[in-house]
Design a protein around this motif. Structure first.
Motif: not given
Length: 95
Positions: A59-62, A66-73
Motif C-alpha cells: 500500500q505504501e508503494i502505491v 500512484p500509477k503502480e498497481h498493488i497487485s504487482t506487489y
C-alpha cells in the motif's frame, strides 16, 4: 517509505525514473522490492515478513508511486487455507 527512498542512492534513482516516465519498469520494480525487503530484514535476516506487513508495504508503494498497481506487489494466494505466497517477498528471494 518515501523518506527512506529519498535517503538512499537507489531510492533516489527510482524516484527520478518514476518522475520522468510516470512508470516503473520491471527492473525498477525488482530494485524497489529488493530495497524494501533489505530494509525490513536489516536487523534480522532470518526474520519473516508477515502478511499484514507485506500488505502495508504494498500500500505504501502505491502511495509513493500512484500509477503502480498493488497487485504487482502483493497477491495473497490461499493454499488449503494454510499458506500464503506473497509476491513482493518472492520477487526479492528469487533474484
Amino acid at each position: 517509505m518515501l523518506n527512506y527512498l529519498k535517503k538512499t542512492t537507489e531510492g533516489k534513482a527510482l524516484l527520478s525514473i518514476y518522475k520522468k516516465s510516470g512508470l516503473l519498469d520491471n527492473s525498477s520494480r525488482r530494485k524497489l522490492c529488493q530495497l524494501i525487503v533489505r530494509k525490513e530484514l536489516q536487523d534480522d535476516p532470518d526474520k519473516s515478513i508477515k502478511t499484514p506487513r507485506l500488505l502495508s508495504l504494498s500500500q505504501e508503494i502505491v502511495q509513493v508511486f500512484p500509477k503502480e498497481h498493488i497487485s504487482t506487489y502483493f497477491i495473497p494466494y490461499m493454499n488449503y487455507g494454510k499458506y500464503m505466497i506473497i509476491k513482493i517477498y518472492l520477487t526479492f528471494k528469487s533474484h
